[in-house]
Design an enzyme around this catalytic site. Structure first.
Site, PDB file in Angstrom:
ATOM      1  CB  THR A 152     -20.972 -28.044  79.137  1.00  0.00           C
ATOM      2  OG1 THR A 152     -20.181 -27.098  79.790  1.00  0.00           O
ATOM      3  CG2 THR A 152     -20.107 -29.099  78.915  1.00  0.00           C
ATOM      4  N   GLY A 182     -13.230 -24.546  83.829  1.00  0.00           N
ATOM      5  CA  GLY A 182     -14.321 -24.813  84.593  1.00  0.00           C
ATOM      6  C   GLY A 182     -14.501 -26.497  84.799  1.00  0.00           C
TER       7      GLY A 182
HETATM    8  N1  GLY Z   1     -19.709 -25.876  82.321  1.00  0.00           N
HETATM    9  C1  GLY Z   1     -18.727 -25.074  81.528  1.00  0.00           C
HETATM   10  C2  GLY Z   1     -18.134 -24.212  82.170  1.00  0.00           C
HETATM   11  O1  GLY Z   1     -18.276 -23.842  83.029  1.00  0.00           O
HETATM   12  O2  GLY Z   1     -16.878 -24.265  81.551  1.00  0.00           O
END
Ligand code: GLY
Length: 292
Positions: A152, A182
């Site tokens: 991300t 997520g």
């Molecule tokens: N941090 C991004 C995800 O786990 O989707």
């Protein structure tokens, strides 16, 4: 005053990828900074910055998203502003060019989070740019075959009117089940903004971040400690359950912080106090070179 800090993901950056990560973060920072310098809103600045990262295959979001278990790209993005506590989020969205712009359009809605085909329909209704999902098919995943290699991106920004905004955008984690969402779309987990306290955005293992409600933890800690310390505490919480994360945070008076337990975490920042852009690939690099 204004301030902006953004990141390109909690991940490993190999030497041959360093330049692309630095220059991509700086281009995104320039887009957001230009908005803030001319008196634009933090919403507009965060959207502008993340659109640049979404268009850059270096980063796991938009065009550079990694594929899920079925080889498809499903993305999540969110934007939250700390005055009205409005949240706009899109989860598991396919076939849009810039998920962060879908999130921005969602800010105007009563609903805070829309997912799946409904999210793409919403983007179409708002005349946002759609694309053939195949054109996004795992551009990020082709660069590596290691799961969790990319993560991300995020941005937190403060504008001249004191508005704090947090934004995220992601292609998720490589090889996850179809329909998996997520932390990046969930307020209090991957991001949060409150004008009275601060704004925060996370990157990393989404399930771990959500289970520990990391953004909420930082918001609680920010009143009592500096942003770096609040983020360090949060990252330790994720590490305690075996996860990896990186976070950025900004306070209402423009103090920013960042921390990570991933090997690298590319970050760029600037403020009205120190407008010359700074970029680092890790906290260790900032400590050596001296930060803001
Ligand atoms: N941090 C991004 C995800 O786990 O989707």
């Amino acid at each position: 005053m204004w301030a902006i800090i953004l990141h390109g993901g909690a991940k490993q950056i190999e030497p041959e990828e360093a330049e692309a990560n630095r220059s991509g973060c700086l281009r995104a920072l320039a887009a957001g900074q230009a908005v803030l310098e001319r008196g634009g809103s933090a919403v507009e600045a965060a959207e502008a910055a993340l659109r640049v990262l979404e268009d850059d295959p270096t980063f796991n979001c938009g065009y550079g998203s990694v594929p899920n278990r079925a080889g498809e790209v499903e993305m999540c993005a969110a934007l939250m502003e700390g005055q009205s506590f409005n949240v706009g989020a899109a989860g598991v969205i396919q076939g849009v060019r810039n998920p962060v712009s879908v999130a921005r359009a969602m800010l105007e809605e009563e609903t805070i989070l829309i997912a799946g085909p409904g999210a793409r329909d919403f983007a179409a209704e708002k005349r946002l740019e759609l694309c053939d999902p195949a054109t996004l098919k795992g551009a990020g995943g082709q660069k590596r075959d290691k799961a969790k290699a990319h993560d991300t991106v995020g941005c937190v920004a403060l504008d001249r009117n004191g508005l704090l905004v947090a934004a995220t955008s992601t292609g998720g984690l490589e090889g996850t089940p179809v329909g998996r969402m997520g932390d990046s779309a969930m307020p209090g987990c991957g991001y949060y903004a409150d004008n009275g306290v601060g704004a925060v955005a996370f990157s990393g293992d989404g399930e771990h971040i959500a289970r520990k409600m990391l953004a909420a933890r930082v918001m609680h800690a920010l009143g009592q400690m500096e942003p770096d310390a609040a983020l360090e505490l949060a990252v330790r919480h994720v590490a305690d359950i075996g996860g990896e994360a990186g976070g950025i945070a900004l306070t209402p008076d423009g103090r920013f912080g960042w921390m990570h337990n991933s090997r690298e975490f590319a970050v760029a920042y600037a403020s009205s106090e120190r407008p010359e852009p700074r970029v680092f690939l890790s906290k260790a690099e900032e400590r050596v070179q001296g930060g803001a």
